[in-house]
Scaffold this motif. Structure first.
Motif, PDB file in Angstrom:
ATOM      1  N   HIS A 206       0.841  -1.193   0.000  1.00 26.84           N
ATOM      2  CA  HIS A 206       0.000   0.000   0.000  1.00 26.84           C
ATOM      3  C   HIS A 206       0.881   1.250   0.000  1.00 26.84           C
ATOM      4  CE1 HIS A 206      -3.878  -1.923   0.514  1.00 26.84           C
ATOM      5  NE2 HIS A 206      -3.350  -2.718   1.433  1.00 26.84           N
ATOM      6  N   ARG A 207       0.494   2.210  -0.821  1.00 28.53           N
ATOM      7  CA  ARG A 207       1.236   3.472  -0.838  1.00 28.53           C
ATOM      8  C   ARG A 207       1.096   4.181   0.497  1.00 28.53           C
ATOM      9  NH1 ARG A 207      -0.146   8.573  -1.914  1.00 28.53           N
ATOM     10  NH2 ARG A 207      -2.193   8.115  -2.844  1.00 28.53           N
ATOM     11  N   ARG A 208       2.198   4.805   0.932  1.00 27.87           N
ATOM     12  CA  ARG A 208       2.142   5.580   2.167  1.00 27.87           C
ATOM     13  C   ARG A 208       1.316   6.846   1.929  1.00 27.87           C
ATOM     14  NH1 ARG A 208       5.728   3.774   5.945  1.00 27.87           N
ATOM     15  NH2 ARG A 208       7.605   2.683   5.241  1.00 27.87           N
ATOM     16  N   PRO A 209       0.381   7.160   2.832  1.00 30.38           N
ATOM     17  CA  PRO A 209      -0.374   8.410   2.653  1.00 30.38           C
ATOM     18  C   PRO A 209       0.523   9.621   2.843  1.00 30.38           C
ATOM     19  CG  PRO A 209      -0.916   7.366   4.750  1.00 30.38           C
ATOM     20  CD  PRO A 209      -0.080   6.391   3.992  1.00 30.38           C
ATOM     21  N   ARG A 210       0.306  10.628   2.009  1.00 24.80           N
ATOM     22  CA  ARG A 210       1.030  11.901   2.136  1.00 24.80           C
ATOM     23  C   ARG A 210       0.188  12.830   3.009  1.00 24.80           C
ATOM     24  NH1 ARG A 210       1.651  10.439  -3.466  1.00 24.80           N
ATOM     25  NH2 ARG A 210      -0.315  11.530  -3.874  1.00 24.80           N
ATOM     26  N   VAL A 211       0.728  13.187   4.154  1.00 27.50           N
ATOM     27  CA  VAL A 211      -0.001  13.972   5.152  1.00 27.50           C
ATOM     28  C   VAL A 211       0.635  15.347   5.271  1.00 27.50           C
ATOM     29  CG1 VAL A 211      -0.771  14.102   7.544  1.00 27.50           C
ATOM     30  CG2 VAL A 211      -0.610  11.880   6.405  1.00 27.50           C
ATOM     31  N   ALA A 212      -0.167  16.382   5.068  1.00 28.00           N
ATOM     32  CA  ALA A 212       0.285  17.760   5.275  1.00 28.00           C
ATOM     33  C   ALA A 212      -0.151  18.193   6.662  1.00 28.00           C
ATOM     34  CB  ALA A 212      -0.316  18.675   4.219  1.00 28.00           C
ATOM     35  N   VAL A 213       0.816  18.622   7.484  1.00 27.50           N
ATOM     36  CA  VAL A 213       0.556  19.031   8.860  1.00 27.50           C
ATOM     37  C   VAL A 213       0.767  20.534   8.961  1.00 27.50           C
ATOM     38  CG1 VAL A 213       1.248  18.785  11.269  1.00 27.50           C
ATOM     39  CG2 VAL A 213       1.244  16.778   9.752  1.00 27.50           C
ATOM     40  N   LEU A 214      -0.301  21.259   9.326  1.00 31.48           N
ATOM     41  CA  LEU A 214      -0.244  22.711   9.431  1.00 31.48           C
ATOM     42  C   LEU A 214      -0.536  23.131  10.866  1.00 31.48           C
ATOM     43  CD1 LEU A 214      -1.336  21.988   6.431  1.00 31.48           C
ATOM     44  CD2 LEU A 214      -2.094  24.353   6.384  1.00 31.48           C
ATOM     45  N   SER A 215       0.267  24.028  11.400  1.00 37.34           N
ATOM     46  CA  SER A 215      -0.080  24.660  12.674  1.00 37.34           C
ATOM     47  C   SER A 215      -0.386  26.124  12.389  1.00 37.34           C
ATOM     48  CB  SER A 215       1.053  24.528  13.691  1.00 37.34           C
ATOM     49  OG  SER A 215       2.250  25.096  13.203  1.00 37.34           O
ATOM     50  N   THR A 216      -1.455  26.618  12.984  1.00 36.44           N
ATOM     51  CA  THR A 216      -1.898  27.989  12.717  1.00 36.44           C
ATOM     52  C   THR A 216      -1.717  28.856  13.958  1.00 36.44           C
ATOM     53  OG1 THR A 216      -4.179  27.549  13.389  1.00 36.44           O
ATOM     54  CG2 THR A 216      -3.597  27.114  11.084  1.00 36.44           C
ATOM     55  N   GLN A 271      -1.595  22.480  -0.930  1.00 39.96           N
ATOM     56  CA  GLN A 271      -1.416  21.122  -0.423  1.00 39.96           C
ATOM     57  C   GLN A 271      -2.382  20.129  -1.051  1.00 39.96           C
ATOM     58  OE1 GLN A 271       1.183  20.228   1.393  1.00 39.96           O
ATOM     59  NE2 GLN A 271       1.761  22.382   1.131  1.00 39.96           N
ATOM     60  N   LEU A 272      -3.542  20.605  -1.494  1.00 41.37           N
ATOM     61  CA  LEU A 272      -4.515  19.694  -2.107  1.00 41.37           C
ATOM     62  C   LEU A 272      -3.995  19.063  -3.384  1.00 41.37           C
ATOM     63  CD1 LEU A 272      -7.891  21.604  -1.601  1.00 41.37           C
ATOM     64  CD2 LEU A 272      -7.161  19.478  -0.508  1.00 41.37           C
ATOM     65  N   ALA A 273      -2.959  19.643  -3.972  1.00 45.53           N
ATOM     66  CA  ALA A 273      -2.419  19.103  -5.215  1.00 45.53           C
ATOM     67  C   ALA A 273      -1.727  17.763  -5.012  1.00 45.53           C
ATOM     68  CB  ALA A 273      -1.444  20.107  -5.838  1.00 45.53           C
ATOM     69  N   HIS A 274      -1.273  17.479  -3.789  1.00 49.43           N
ATOM     70  CA  HIS A 274      -0.519  16.236  -3.595  1.00 49.43           C
ATOM     71  C   HIS A 274      -0.780  15.544  -2.261  1.00 49.43           C
ATOM     72  CE1 HIS A 274       2.065  18.768  -1.111  1.00 49.43           C
ATOM     73  NE2 HIS A 274       2.178  19.590  -2.120  1.00 49.43           N
ATOM     74  N   ALA A 275      -1.595  16.106  -1.379  1.00 49.63           N
ATOM     75  CA  ALA A 275      -1.826  15.489  -0.072  1.00 49.63           C
ATOM     76  C   ALA A 275      -2.974  14.491  -0.128  1.00 49.63           C
ATOM     77  CB  ALA A 275      -2.123  16.558   0.978  1.00 49.63           C
ATOM     78  N   ASP A 276      -2.832  13.409   0.634  1.00 51.89           N
ATOM     79  CA  ASP A 276      -3.919  12.456   0.841  1.00 51.89           C
ATOM     80  C   ASP A 276      -4.707  12.791   2.100  1.00 51.89           C
ATOM     81  OD1 ASP A 276      -3.211  10.558  -1.332  1.00 51.89           O
ATOM     82  OD2 ASP A 276      -1.402  10.279  -0.124  1.00 51.89           O
ATOM     83  N   LEU A 277      -4.128  13.583   2.980  1.00 53.71           N
ATOM     84  CA  LEU A 277      -4.747  13.936   4.246  1.00 53.71           C
ATOM     85  C   LEU A 277      -4.128  15.242   4.725  1.00 53.71           C
ATOM     86  CD1 LEU A 277      -6.372  13.332   6.878  1.00 53.71           C
ATOM     87  CD2 LEU A 277      -4.441  11.936   7.614  1.00 53.71           C
TER      88      LEU A 277
END
Length: 440
Positions: A206-216, A271-277
């Motif tokens: 299974h491909r590893r999910p790409r997760v974008a983590v943002l702190s605001t 981030q929506l261009a390449h993130a899975d989550l």
């Protein structure tokens, strides 16, 4: 730890006639079920063996070859015919190293020096370990090393050798056509070694999910930068990105997004261009500068990104949460609270199971055990409380620090969460509690 249906103040029996319904409150289990309903295992990718470490197979693996692929010696010694050992002196007809392609014929009264892993030569049906011979020394005494290395010398075999002795037969481990690993198997060092042994250079996982983590938060500075008045160091993006990687994802950390809805929306679009989550922390409560809510609620122009539902959960810490799907591909977004402990516990309860689902794990949740609590506990009514604790080898658990959601020092010394049910407000020391183990 499963809670029953939520009974909030929005029940009709609790409302004044004609009064608007109060916002719904969600249980932990309801929110988690909603989150996991948006997840599925990611598609398979073919990767090199070392890149497959810690991932799960998407299909059964069948051996194309026998293992071992040929009869070979399990000892350093002499390949011979079992019928020739009485004891007896045998003529040495050759030397066989591991990897040898040309093998001497071993006939009656003959032997070939052979190394561990080397192919058994034609005519031989047994191997005499060097310790059972004189090693070609001519002394007739047991040796622990070989000296005869050329054809024409002799070796004294000092004890009988049974047919088949010290030979690893072809296919004795695995035969061609056998399923050696099944879909869903977690690949560790031993499994990768097996795949290499049967000749597989790549494997489907299974491909590893790409997760974008943002702190605001406009108050955030990055570690190493000067901390001025009213500023704090950004810890959430590091803790959550590390937690995502520990769960098996590829995590990208984007720290310190300012309290500007337009800026946040631009970052999310990128981030929506390449993130899975996407995981955010901060800006989900009821303050005047809750940027995540401002940026993503449809009321504030979030329609083109997608809908995010901001909720109140019956839990402590971590009451404010947000969940939705963004963009044309419906990328899941979990909006976590900004307090460090709240963010981390929310990640463990909701984000980690989502990542594990994407990875195809059969059990996505942390293990839960029963333990005896060593201290008195108190908890607010109507909320499931998660206290930090240390789990003992004797089946006890001890709270670490207080219940406040800013105590990162205590969190760093905890290895579990103590779960207190919603309908429990106090527990005396010695009570049994559910404990969520945080160690892998």
């Amino acid at each position: 730890m499963t809670a029953g249906p939520a009974h909030g103040s929005n029940d009709p029996c609790c409302e004044d006639a004609g009064a608007p319904a109060a916002p719904r409150t969600w249980t932990v289990d309801e929110h988690l079920a909603d989150v996991l309903a948006a997840a599925a295992p990611l598609p398979a990718v073919e990767v090199d063996l070392l890149d497959a470490l810690g991932r799960r197979l998407t299909a059964d693996v069948t051996a194309a070859v026998d293992l071992p692929p040929f009869d070979n010696s399990s000892m350093d010694g002499y390949a011979l015919r079992a019928a020739d050992t009485a004891p007896v002196a045998l003529a040495v007809v050759g030397d066989i190293a591991a990897g040898a392609a040309e093998l001497p014929e071993v006939g009656p009264g003959r032997a070939a020096r052979i190394m561990t892993g080397a192919p058994v030569p034609p005519g031989a049906d047994a191997v005499a370990p060097v310790e059972w011979t004189d090693g070609g020394s001519g002394t007739g005494e047991a040796a622990d090393a070989m000296t005869a290395a050329v054809a024409g010398e002799t070796v004294q075999v000092l004890r009988p050798v049974a047919a088949g002795a010290h030979i690893r037969r072809r296919g004795s481990d695995i035969t061609a056509g056998t399923t050696v690993l099944t879909a869903g198997t977690l690949l560790g060092p031993a499994q990768l070694g097996l795949l290499a042994a049967i000749g597989r250079a790549t494997v489907a996982v299974h491909r590893r999910p790409r997760v974008a983590v943002l702190s605001t938060g406009s108050e955030l500075v990055q570690p190493g930068e000067p901390i001025g008045p009213g500023r704090i160091s950004d810890s959430n993006s590091f803790a959550l990105a590390a937690a995502a990687r520990a769960a098996g994802a590829e995590a990208v950390r984007i720290g310190g997004v300012p309290d500007d809805p337009a800026v946040l929306r631009r970052v999310l679009q990128e981030q929506l261009a390449h993130a899975d989550l996407i995981v955010t922390s901060g800006g989900v409560s009821v303050g005047a500068y809750d940027v995540v809510k401002e940026a993503l609620q449809p009321l504030h122009g979030g329609e083109d990104l997608g809908g995010v539902d901001f909720r109140r959960l019956r839990m402590q810490p971590g009451k404010p949460q947000g969940f939705g799907r963004l963009g044309k591909d419906g990328v899941p977004l979990l909006a976590l609270p900004g307090n460090p402990v709240s963010a981390y516990i929310s990640f463990e309860l909701f984000v980690r199971p989502l990542i594990r689902t994407m990875l195809g794990a059969p059990d996505v949740h942390r293990p839960v055990v029963s333990a005896v609590c060593t201290a008195d506990l108190s908890s607010p009514a109507g909320r499931r409380q998660f206290l930090r604790g240390r789990y003992g080898t004797d089946g006890t658990v001890t709270p670490v620090g207080g219940a406040s959601s800013h105590l990162v020092g205590a969190l760093a010394h905890a290895d579990c969460l103590i779960a207190v049910p919603e309908d429990t407000t106090a527990l005396p020391a010695g009570s049994r509690v559910d404990v969520v183990l945080l160690t892998d």
